[in-house]
Scaffold this active site. Structure first.
Site, mmCIF file in Angstrom:
data_model
loop_
_atom_site.group_PDB
_atom_site.id
_atom_site.type_symbol
_atom_site.label_atom_id
_atom_site.label_comp_id
_atom_site.label_asym_id
_atom_site.label_seq_id
_atom_site.Cartn_x
_atom_site.Cartn_y
_atom_site.Cartn_z
ATOM 1 N N LYS A 16 27.562 -6.568 -5.163
ATOM 2 C CA LYS A 16 26.366 -6.518 -5.998
ATOM 3 C C LYS A 16 26.760 -6.777 -7.434
ATOM 4 O O LYS A 16 27.867 -6.437 -7.850
ATOM 5 C CB LYS A 16 25.718 -5.135 -5.917
ATOM 6 C CG LYS A 16 24.306 -5.086 -6.428
ATOM 7 C CD LYS A 16 23.358 -5.592 -5.369
ATOM 8 C CE LYS A 16 21.924 -5.392 -5.705
ATOM 9 N NZ LYS A 16 21.104 -5.462 -4.483
ATOM 10 N N GLY A 59 5.215 -0.980 -7.292
ATOM 11 C CA GLY A 59 5.995 -2.156 -7.699
ATOM 12 C C GLY A 59 5.266 -3.399 -7.238
ATOM 13 O O GLY A 59 4.914 -3.521 -6.060
ATOM 14 N N TYR A 60 5.002 -4.322 -8.173
ATOM 15 C CA TYR A 60 4.296 -5.533 -7.780
ATOM 16 C C TYR A 60 5.053 -6.768 -8.248
ATOM 17 O O TYR A 60 4.494 -7.736 -8.740
ATOM 18 C CB TYR A 60 2.845 -5.513 -8.302
ATOM 19 C CG TYR A 60 1.875 -6.137 -7.326
ATOM 20 C CD1 TYR A 60 1.623 -5.548 -6.085
ATOM 21 C CD2 TYR A 60 1.231 -7.330 -7.621
ATOM 22 C CE1 TYR A 60 0.759 -6.121 -5.178
ATOM 23 C CE2 TYR A 60 0.350 -7.922 -6.716
ATOM 24 C CZ TYR A 60 0.127 -7.308 -5.502
ATOM 25 O OH TYR A 60 -0.741 -7.872 -4.580
ATOM 26 N N GLY A 111 7.067 -6.302 -3.866
ATOM 27 C CA GLY A 111 5.796 -5.588 -3.731
ATOM 28 C C GLY A 111 4.648 -6.522 -3.386
ATOM 29 O O GLY A 111 3.874 -6.260 -2.453
ATOM 30 N N TYR A 112 4.554 -7.620 -4.115
ATOM 31 C CA TYR A 112 3.453 -8.553 -3.872
ATOM 32 C C TYR A 112 3.517 -9.147 -2.461
ATOM 33 O O TYR A 112 2.516 -9.168 -1.736
ATOM 34 C CB TYR A 112 3.442 -9.683 -4.922
ATOM 35 C CG TYR A 112 2.682 -10.895 -4.448
ATOM 36 C CD1 TYR A 112 1.300 -10.822 -4.213
ATOM 37 C CD2 TYR A 112 3.331 -12.100 -4.161
ATOM 38 C CE1 TYR A 112 0.603 -11.916 -3.720
ATOM 39 C CE2 TYR A 112 2.637 -13.199 -3.676
ATOM 40 C CZ TYR A 112 1.281 -13.101 -3.448
ATOM 41 O OH TYR A 112 0.589 -14.177 -2.947
ATOM 42 N N ASN A 172 8.304 -9.463 -6.885
ATOM 43 C CA ASN A 172 8.408 -10.344 -5.720
ATOM 44 C C ASN A 172 8.273 -9.563 -4.409
ATOM 45 O O ASN A 172 7.546 -9.967 -3.497
ATOM 46 C CB ASN A 172 9.750 -11.085 -5.784
ATOM 47 C CG ASN A 172 9.937 -12.011 -4.602
ATOM 48 O OD1 ASN A 172 9.016 -12.718 -4.209
ATOM 49 N ND2 ASN A 172 11.114 -11.991 -4.019
#
Ligand code: GLU
Length: 419
Positions: free
Chosen positions: A104, A216-217, A221-222, A219
């Site tokens: 990471k 969370g909205y 979440g949407y 990438n």
């Protein structure tokens, strides 16, 4: 509150020593990352200023293959957090049977405060710092929080400039022009939706008509909202860092996306009977399914007793703390852990990596079919072990997932002669 690294280490310790019965030494061998790089990223702006950013790449374990995992750009990211996230990647990649170890990266920067030009310099500077340690068979970075296909394109190109290798397999999550896959953008959210659907199928026979709240909205979440909506679930609440909105009659995921695009946040979403809520409230809503898809440590010992959802699906990495996970398990709340729930992204990254090596292309539908098959299979395996060994003792599904993943990594370490 313990840090994400302390959390991840304590779960690993529990699995290695208490569940699998190995020694403290085996725990140490698994815990310590193989390599952690810290890099300085100086950016000289055209008007003569110099700014310095710091970044890390943690390469946790390579027993199953080259390190694989995303790079996040965030103003509060720390080395410990990056190490913790790389450990999570090791288990995630093992669990969904990818030929990868765990890695990471992170850069301490607020990308919203950078010009496009500065952002490019940060992306390129990061690769300059780690170039000797990455490669299609060494370590393959990808997108994570606040990084996107354009950032990946700069990274791939910088690798080309520095090494002469115009490799499509050194970075995944790239734009379509650079052998990226259209499916990669939707992959994590699609996988999260599948995880929710599979859990709902086992509990209620299906996800149709079930209410969902998503924190969370971005990438993840949407796309989770979009696919769950298409599967017949009812999205009743969404939020982002500025707050959220609750609409008992349902939120339209596309409309929420365009509101966020226009105004910067979903809180300006309006509709019949909609009301603004805080992120705190969103987590405690009386819904069937809760998807924390923003950041880590949002469900803790403090609010775990008040979570009303029956299913929690971890779209983000580490949103439920280890202690909260135990409380939820005792209360009969099913938490589908990050290593399983959000593996869709890296699954499609793997398809992209294979395409990058062979020059073949895989279409959108085919990639999503492969993703679904891998996810459904991994969920089946984890769920079976959880029901047989952990659920009767009110222990979290995460323990079952870690048990499978840790054993796989240990086996590979043994045959390589590391143990
Ligand atoms: N950043 C994503 C994750 O946390 C995807 C990593 C990748 O595609 O390599 O799983």
């Amino acid at each position: 509150m313990p840090s994400l690294l302390e959390e991840v280490e304590s779960i690993l310790r529990h699995i290695v020593i208490d569940v699998l019965g190995y020694s403290e030494e085996v725990y140490e061998v698994l815990r310590v990352p193989e390599r952690v790089l810290q890099v300085k990223i100086p950016v000289k702006t055209p008007d003569g200023r110099v700014r310095v950013f710091v970044g890390w790449r943690s390469q946790h374990n390579s027993a199953l293959g080259p390190y694989k995992g995303g790079v996040r750009f965030h103003p509060s990211v720390t080395m410990d957090e990056v190490v913790a996230l790389s450990i999570i990647m090791t288990w995630k990649n093992a669990l969904v049977d990818l030929p990868y170890g765990g890695g990471k990266g992170g850069v301490r920067v607020d990308p919203r405060k950078l010009s496009k030009w500065e952002l490019e310099q940060v992306a390129r500077g990061y690769i300059r710092g780690i170039v000797e340690y990455i490669g299609p068979d060494r370590d393959i970075p990808a997108p994570d929080v606040n990084t996107d296909p354009q950032v990946m394109a700069w990274m791939m190109d910088e690798y080309y400039r520095l090494t002469g290798d115009n490799s499509f397999a050194v970075i995944t999550g790239k734009p379509l022009e650079l052998m990226g896959l259209k499916a990669r953008i939707v992959a994590t959210g699609y996988g999260v939706a599948i995880a929710a659907r599979e859990a709902a199928r086992r509990l209620w026979g299906g996800v149709e008509g079930r209410t969902v709240a998503i924190q969370g909205y971005g990438n993840v979440g949407y796309h989770t909202a979009k696919f769950l909506h298409e599967m017949g679930a009812k999205i009743v609440a969404v939020s982002d860092s500025r707050g959220g909105v609750y609409c008992p009659d349902g939120v339209d995921p596309e409309k929420a996306k365009s509101v966020k695009k226009k105004t910067g946040s979903v809180i300006d979403y309006d509709g019949d009977r909609c009301r603004k809520i805080s992120n705190r409230e969103l987590l405690e809503l009386d819904v069937d399914i809760l998807v924390p898809a923003a950041i880590e440590n949002v469900i803790t010992v403090e609010n775990a007793p008040r979570i009303k959802a029956r299913i929690v699906v971890e779209g983000a990495n580490g949103p439920v703390t280890a202690e909260a996970d135990k409380i939820l398990a005792r209360r009969g709340v099913v938490v589908v852990p990050d290593v399983l729930a959000n593996a869709g992204g890296v699954i499609v990254s793997h398809i992209e990596w294979v395409c990058g090596r062979t020059g073949d292309r895989v279409g959108y539908e085919e990639a999503l079919k492969k993703l679904e098959a891998k996810m459904v299979n991994a969920i089946d395996v984890v769920w079976q072990l959880w029901e047989a060994e952990f659920k009767p003792k009110n222990e979290p599904m995460r323990d079952a997932a870690y048990t499978i993943a840790v054993q796989k990594v240990l086996q590979a370490m043994k045959v390589r002669g590391w143990l």
